[in-house]
Design a protein around this motif. Structure first.
Motif, PDB file in Angstrom:
ATOM      1  N   ARG A  76       0.838  -1.199   0.000  1.00  0.00           N
ATOM      2  CA  ARG A  76       0.000   0.000   0.000  1.00  0.00           C
ATOM      3  C   ARG A  76       0.872   1.248   0.000  1.00  0.00           C
ATOM      4  O   ARG A  76       2.007   1.221   0.463  1.00  0.00           O
ATOM      5  CB  ARG A  76      -0.967  -0.001   1.176  1.00  0.00           C
ATOM      6  N   MET A  86      -5.285   9.293 -10.998  1.00  0.00           N
ATOM      7  CA  MET A  86      -6.113   8.090 -11.032  1.00  0.00           C
ATOM      8  C   MET A  86      -6.510   7.730 -12.459  1.00  0.00           C
ATOM      9  O   MET A  86      -6.472   6.552 -12.845  1.00  0.00           O
ATOM     10  CB  MET A  86      -7.351   8.271 -10.153  1.00  0.00           C
ATOM     11  N   CYS A 124      -3.463   6.250 -14.179  1.00  0.00           N
ATOM     12  CA  CYS A 124      -3.208   4.911 -13.633  1.00  0.00           C
ATOM     13  C   CYS A 124      -4.243   3.905 -14.120  1.00  0.00           C
ATOM     14  O   CYS A 124      -3.913   2.737 -14.338  1.00  0.00           O
ATOM     15  CB  CYS A 124      -3.209   4.951 -12.107  1.00  0.00           C
ATOM     16  N   PRO A 154      -6.455  -1.765  -9.171  1.00  0.00           N
ATOM     17  CA  PRO A 154      -6.134  -1.484  -7.774  1.00  0.00           C
ATOM     18  C   PRO A 154      -7.367  -1.327  -6.902  1.00  0.00           C
ATOM     19  O   PRO A 154      -8.461  -1.018  -7.382  1.00  0.00           O
ATOM     20  CB  PRO A 154      -5.389  -0.142  -7.865  1.00  0.00           C
ATOM     21  N   TRP A 179      -8.481   1.314  -4.439  1.00  0.00           N
ATOM     22  CA  TRP A 179      -8.041   2.657  -4.095  1.00  0.00           C
ATOM     23  C   TRP A 179      -9.173   3.503  -3.581  1.00  0.00           C
ATOM     24  O   TRP A 179     -10.347   3.194  -3.760  1.00  0.00           O
ATOM     25  CB  TRP A 179      -7.294   3.322  -5.232  1.00  0.00           C
ATOM     26  N   ASN A 225     -10.091   7.778  -2.786  1.00  0.00           N
ATOM     27  CA  ASN A 225      -9.704   9.166  -3.030  1.00  0.00           C
ATOM     28  C   ASN A 225     -10.568  10.113  -2.215  1.00  0.00           C
ATOM     29  O   ASN A 225     -11.787  10.004  -2.204  1.00  0.00           O
ATOM     30  CB  ASN A 225      -9.847   9.479  -4.528  1.00  0.00           C
ATOM     31  N   VAL A 277      -3.770   3.658  -2.061  1.00  0.00           N
ATOM     32  CA  VAL A 277      -3.756   2.513  -2.970  1.00  0.00           C
ATOM     33  C   VAL A 277      -3.335   1.259  -2.223  1.00  0.00           C
ATOM     34  O   VAL A 277      -2.385   1.288  -1.432  1.00  0.00           O
ATOM     35  CB  VAL A 277      -2.782   2.756  -4.146  1.00  0.00           C
ATOM     36  N   CYS A 278      -4.023   0.166  -2.499  1.00  0.00           N
ATOM     37  CA  CYS A 278      -3.655  -1.150  -1.993  1.00  0.00           C
ATOM     38  C   CYS A 278      -3.622  -2.097  -3.192  1.00  0.00           C
ATOM     39  O   CYS A 278      -4.565  -2.140  -3.983  1.00  0.00           O
ATOM     40  CB  CYS A 278      -4.658  -1.635  -0.960  1.00  0.00           C
ATOM     41  N   LEU A 279      -2.516  -2.823  -3.335  1.00  0.00           N
ATOM     42  CA  LEU A 279      -2.367  -3.768  -4.443  1.00  0.00           C
ATOM     43  C   LEU A 279      -2.165  -5.180  -3.917  1.00  0.00           C
ATOM     44  O   LEU A 279      -1.375  -5.413  -2.996  1.00  0.00           O
ATOM     45  CB  LEU A 279      -1.166  -3.387  -5.322  1.00  0.00           C
ATOM     46  N   MET A 318       2.673   3.440 -11.102  1.00  0.00           N
ATOM     47  CA  MET A 318       2.064   4.492 -10.288  1.00  0.00           C
ATOM     48  C   MET A 318       3.127   5.444  -9.742  1.00  0.00           C
ATOM     49  O   MET A 318       2.915   6.663  -9.698  1.00  0.00           O
ATOM     50  CB  MET A 318       1.248   3.877  -9.155  1.00  0.00           C
TER      51      MET A 318
END
Length: 100
Positions: free
Chosen positions: A31, A46, A49, A60, A62, A64, A71-73, A92
């Motif tokens: 993250r 965003m 991306c 992702p 995400w 905002n 962001v968490c992947l 990113m």
């Protein structure tokens, strides 16, 4: 294979290629929080991306608010981190660097 879950030692190695990303305690996701000048910059980030994510077929998690993007992947199908997570994270980082 791009969708194969990476071993812990590979994850640690790949973490060195990213800027300001954190590995989750369980080692299954990474993250990062991004901050921009304003909402338009955050939204532009965003959008840019999203194009890359679509090309990678890797989307992702995400969130905002105003000028911030969290962001968490992870690769849910593989049960953890794969090369695609790190590829998207690197993209990113590059996109954010151009916008700051």
């Amino acid at each position: 294979m791009r969708d194969q879950k990476l071993a812990a030692e590979n994850v640690r190695e790949r973490m060195g290629t990213l800027t300001e990303w954190e590995l989750s305690d369980d080692g299954l996701s990474i993250r990062r929080d991004f901050a921009f000048r304003d909402f338009a910059e955050a939204f532009g980030f965003m959008a840019e991306c999203a194009v890359v994510a679509e090309k990678l077929n890797h989307h992702p998690e995400w969130f905002n608010v105003y000028r911030r993007v969290e962001v968490c992947l992870t690769t849910h199908d593989s049960g953890g981190l794969t090369a695609r997570d790190f590829d998207l994270g690197l993209a990113m980082d590059r996109i954010a660097a151009r916008r700051v």
